[in-house]
Design an enzyme around this catalytic site. Structure first.
Site, PDB file in Angstrom:
ATOM      1  N   GLU A 263     -47.920   0.339 -29.248  1.00  0.00           N
ATOM      2  CA  GLU A 263     -47.253  -1.024 -28.686  1.00  0.00           C
ATOM      3  C   GLU A 263     -45.824  -0.869 -28.869  1.00  0.00           C
ATOM      4  O   GLU A 263     -45.148  -1.583 -29.315  1.00  0.00           O
ATOM      5  CB  GLU A 263     -47.739  -2.305 -29.664  1.00  0.00           C
ATOM      6  CG  GLU A 263     -47.463  -3.620 -29.225  1.00  0.00           C
ATOM      7  CD  GLU A 263     -48.019  -4.692 -30.004  1.00  0.00           C
ATOM      8  OE1 GLU A 263     -49.157  -4.637 -30.485  1.00  0.00           O
ATOM      9  OE2 GLU A 263     -47.541  -5.551 -29.950  1.00  0.00           O
TER      10      GLU A 263
ATOM     11  N   HIS B 126     -50.943 -15.915 -27.668  1.00  0.00           N
ATOM     12  CA  HIS B 126     -50.827 -15.702 -29.343  1.00  0.00           C
ATOM     13  C   HIS B 126     -49.483 -16.429 -29.943  1.00  0.00           C
ATOM     14  O   HIS B 126     -49.561 -16.656 -31.045  1.00  0.00           O
ATOM     15  CB  HIS B 126     -50.658 -14.306 -29.816  1.00  0.00           C
ATOM     16  CG  HIS B 126     -52.108 -13.633 -29.483  1.00  0.00           C
ATOM     17  ND1 HIS B 126     -52.777 -13.790 -28.602  1.00  0.00           N
ATOM     18  CD2 HIS B 126     -53.009 -12.899 -30.597  1.00  0.00           C
ATOM     19  CE1 HIS B 126     -54.038 -13.155 -28.828  1.00  0.00           C
ATOM     20  NE2 HIS B 126     -54.078 -12.670 -29.933  1.00  0.00           N
TER      21      HIS B 126
HETATM   22  N1  GLY Z   1     -55.179  -7.384 -30.420  1.00  0.00           N
HETATM   23  C1  GLY Z   1     -54.132  -6.969 -29.958  1.00  0.00           C
HETATM   24  C2  GLY Z   1     -54.093  -5.417 -29.829  1.00  0.00           C
HETATM   25  O1  GLY Z   1     -54.867  -4.757 -30.183  1.00  0.00           O
HETATM   26  O2  GLY Z   1     -52.964  -4.689 -29.696  1.00  0.00           O
END
Ligand code: GLY
Ligand code: NAD
Length: 364
Positions: free
Chosen positions: A239, A250
């Site tokens: 991420e 979200h």
């Molecule tokens: N649910 C968000 C992710 O897995 O990054």
């Protein structure tokens, strides 16, 4: 599709790559889980609710290995360091070594907690995800995010630890409460809205069959969601960029969950209303059409999810929680917004506050 009607999605992460298998009856097979265990030991983590229905099938597959089971308490409030310590104690007392494989049998709470135990036990042992809620089948079991909560924040202690494989037996959905099913559909809708207009349209077409858990349509929907998530994770495992797009809805949703107190609204319910708010915000930023907003609003409602802010949480309270959200940056609140219509999204952090207020008002 394989001969038995099951489907497989491949998550391409180099040496950590794995298959996500989806189909009815996978737990009744003799080796769907067994073949992913390389050592002579396995440790199953689940809870009473799930174990009552599905533990025997899993244990039957693992017969012949040294197998122990740990049943954690059921509920988000038990996704804690205390539960983690209980799992570690179970592993140590039963003499599991670094060759053991942890099997997470349950929803996202079991998957996240057992996954984190696997990441930390003896500096990391393999684990297998066997998700039994729709939310965990389309979202939490895929991508290797594992965590427990801290009193000061959700998912604050965790690790990236990819499973050896994910075994999704769609038959497990037959015992799932209706509200939990709808919460999972929120993530299905989310995947279409954020990345794939064709998938979104398919979900629109099939929404009644999905609410009725019609098996062929449900298998296809789970496969489509896993493909979307797998593609995003393959590109951005940790991420640092694109994976944040999976948080469509979200920022608003977390504010609702925090405002209501965790557990009052299910996460998927808050994401449902949050996606409508995110679409309303996108409209005000001239990044989508009124028709796009209407399509998202209609689909969320048809899935049996809320489309409005809960009366108990005011707009100002929501704004307060959003500015403290862990995804807020130094620049302010961050939102995933549609970027030219359904199926395309972008992360923005320079949104005028009055537009955020208007977007929430449009859902009040
Ligand atoms: N649910 C968000 C992710 O897995 O990054
Ligand atoms: P959950 O795990 O609490 O399961 C919901 C309820 O359904 C529980 O009571 C559970 O015992 C029960 N249940 C599970 N399977 C069942 C079945 N087949 N039949 C009957 N009852 C069943 O909730 P969830 O929605 O699966 O997961 C929520 C968690 O997932 C949250 O903690 C959230 O933070 C996490 N999550 C993680 C990620 C990730 O990427 N790791 C993504 C999204 C959500």
């Amino acid at each position: 599709m394989s001969k038995d009607g099951s489907q497989t999605v491949f998550l391409d992460l180099g040496e950590q790559s794995y298959d996500i298998r989806i189909g009815g009856g996978l737990l009744k097979e003799t080796d769907s889980i067994r073949r992913l265990v390389s050592g002579g030991q396995a440790f199953v983590v689940s809870n009473e609710t799930i174990a009552e229905h599905y533990l025997d099938d899993v244990l039957a597959q693992l017969a012949g290995l040294k197998v122990d089971t740990h049943l954690m308490s059921d509920g988000e409030q038990f996704k804690t360091m205390t539960t983690l310590e209980g799992i570690m104690g179970g592993l140590l007392k039963a003499g599991h070594n670094r060759t053991t494989t942890i099997v997470a049998l349950g929803g996202g709470v079991v998957g996240d907690t057992a996954g984190f135990a696997a990441a930390a036990y003896q500096r990391g042992v393999p684990f297998i995800q066997v998700p039994t809620t729709l939310l965990s089948q389309v979202d939490s079991s895929v991508g290797g995010k594992t965590a427990v909560n801290h009193a000061l924040g959700k998912n604050m202690i965790g690790a990236f630890h990819q499973p050896r494989g994910v075994i999704i037996d769609t038959d497990t959905l037959s015992t799932l409460p209706e509200r939990e099913l709808a919460a999972g559909l929120a993530e299905v809708i989310k995947h279409g809205a954020l990345a794939d207009i064709d998938y979104f349209q398919q979900v629109e077409n099939d929404i009644e069959q999905l609410c009725a858990i019609e098996s062929v349509r449900m298998t296809e929907a789970i496969k489509g969601s896993c493909e979307i998530k797998a593609a995003v994770v393959a590109e951005d495992e940790k991420e640092s960029g694109k994976r944040a797009l999976l948080n469509f809805g979200h920022t608003f949703g977390h504010a609702i969950e925090t405002g209501m107190g965790y557990g009052e609204w299910l996460h998927g319910e808050a994401v449902g209303a949050g996606m409508v708010m995110a679409a309303e915000l996108s409209l005000r930023l001239e990044r989508c059409s009124e028709q796009d907003v209407m399509r998202i609003r209609t689909l969320v409602e048809k899935a049996g999810l809320p489309i409005c802010r809960p009366e108990e949480v005011s707009i100002d309270e929501m704004l307060g929680f959003m500015s403290k959200d862990k995804k807020a940056t130094d620049a302010g609140m961050r939102f995933v917004v549609l970027d030219g219509g359904i199926g395309k999204t972008e992360l923005v952090d320079d949104v005028p506050l009055d537009l955020v207020k208007e977007a929430i008002s449009a859902c009040s």
